[in-house]
Write an enzyme that holds these catalytic residues in place. Sequence first.
Site: not given
Ligand code: GLC
Ligand code: CA
Length: 545
Positions: A35, A31, A282, A211
């Site tokens: 914040d 950071d 993924e 994702d």
């Molecule tokens: C994937 C991400 C996870 C997220 C999900 C929905 O699995 O790694 O963190 O909650 O997708 O986008």
């Molecule tokens: Ca920050």
Amino acid sequence: METSDAPVKPGPGEWWQTGVIYHIYLRSFKDTNGDGVGDLRGVIEQLDYLGETLGVDALWVSPFYPSPQKDCGYDIADFTAVDPLFGDLATFDELVERMHRRGLRLIIDYVPNHTSDQHSWFVEARASQDNPKRAWYVWADPKPDGSPPNNWTSEMGGSAWAWDAATGQYYLHSHYADQPDLNWRTPEVKEAMFDVLRFWLGRGVDGVRIDVAHMIMKDPDLRDNPPNPEGAPSPFDLQHPDFSAQRHVHDRRHPDLHGVYREMRALLDAYGQERPRMAIGEVEVMPWDDWIAYFGAELDELHLPFNFGLIETPWTAPALRASVGALERALPAGAWPNYVLGNHDRARLASRVGPAQARVAAMLLLTLRGTPTLYYGDELGGADAPIPPALRHDSLGRDAARTPLPWTGGPHAGFSAPSTPALWLPLAPDYRAVNVAHQRAESRSMLALYRRLLSYRKATPALRVGSYEAIDGGTEQCYVYARMTSTMRLIVALNLTGEPVEVRGRAWAGGKIALSTYLDRTESLRQDTLPLRADEGLIVEAPHQ
Ligand code: GLC
Ligand code: CA
């Protein structure tokens, strides 16, 4: 920019094959504006750490887009902007520029399956049944009794359907109800989401992490999933609470998604004429034959589907050997392997295998054949942190593996300025001992081990591009394998137990120990027994045969 030239076939030695990817969970990396939440400037400030101290090659940075943050940024309200929480586009451009100057590559998160319910597309879509954006999402009428259209379940638990009283239909959300699923069968959705890719590729990103890549197409008839009588829950899988009760044949992995990835690959390849671009998907753990389909029949889809096999594998020598062997056998010619041991959706590596074996795990990850992805903080051996209920952000308990990276033993662990009122998540309680500054100063720390493994890997073609072969000398306690090029033969021997063991074999006689996970020995081997201490991993430079 885009041309219709033939697909770019990866040659051996592309950056995403020989390099090591470091996964930055942005909220918790560094950071810089006080914040309590990590930001893009924080990554810029720590490029020395990443590129020099640690020596990784590519960064995968988790979502930084405008978002209500209901799923820590995976609920995106605008795909082509930066949330002020994390910075702005100028800071993003600066990050790309500075990374490229150092030869580092940037992979960004690309979330095609869903948007936030605050995205203007969904706000329009839910306005009325005849809104032009309605078909951008998956809507369905209730069953006659008013219940959801089918039995599909959300990854977060419960039905995947949310009732929209104003328009009298259900919408599909494979995750939280705040994350409606896009309908990739609507051509405008594909065009809009490909435009998102063009936007970021044009700004110079080297790759995208897709994702839930296996979820973007569903059964068009919305049929019920059949039950799964054998389904056993995985203790490590925080994200799929009731996942295994069904066979997910209609709500995920629909074969039509491969057409999308072929087109996406053509788009990446078009940008690749200038500089190689890649996609890493993924893709959940599934039978290898289904998993390899994500490379594409002609290796014309994803460069790498993430391999979570090792995360799911029991931590024993026979199980690990079998998992790696199964992948090696399943891979089509020309497809490249990869391995993951830590992730923001799973329990931390050190908590899953224990602190002593976490060192063995580091050696495994960085000596297998294929691209390793290293989860931030695992280089310190950080464990899951207890998060008091009042401070939790995630209903699935995933916060425990997402705590701020401890840079020092000082106030806020050097993650935020001392004057920062509070961090977004508490620090792991052991941060005074487990932090970057402390471990940099200690010659045998976990960080020292990762640094040594990373520099050794970088300097050693047998590890970067060599072949893999399991060695029978491996026992129930030890997993032993060779990595070879035409001029070099390395033996990796990993003791998966807390007892000393000896493995026998001729492979290493006359060789030399190059690296122990204890970082305390480099000796020549005279006999054909290799003694390993409890929880020890060794790399032996063997005479070439
Ligand atoms: C994937 C991400 C996870 C997220 C999900 C929905 O699995 O790694 O963190 O909650 O997708 O986008
Ligand atoms: Ca920050």
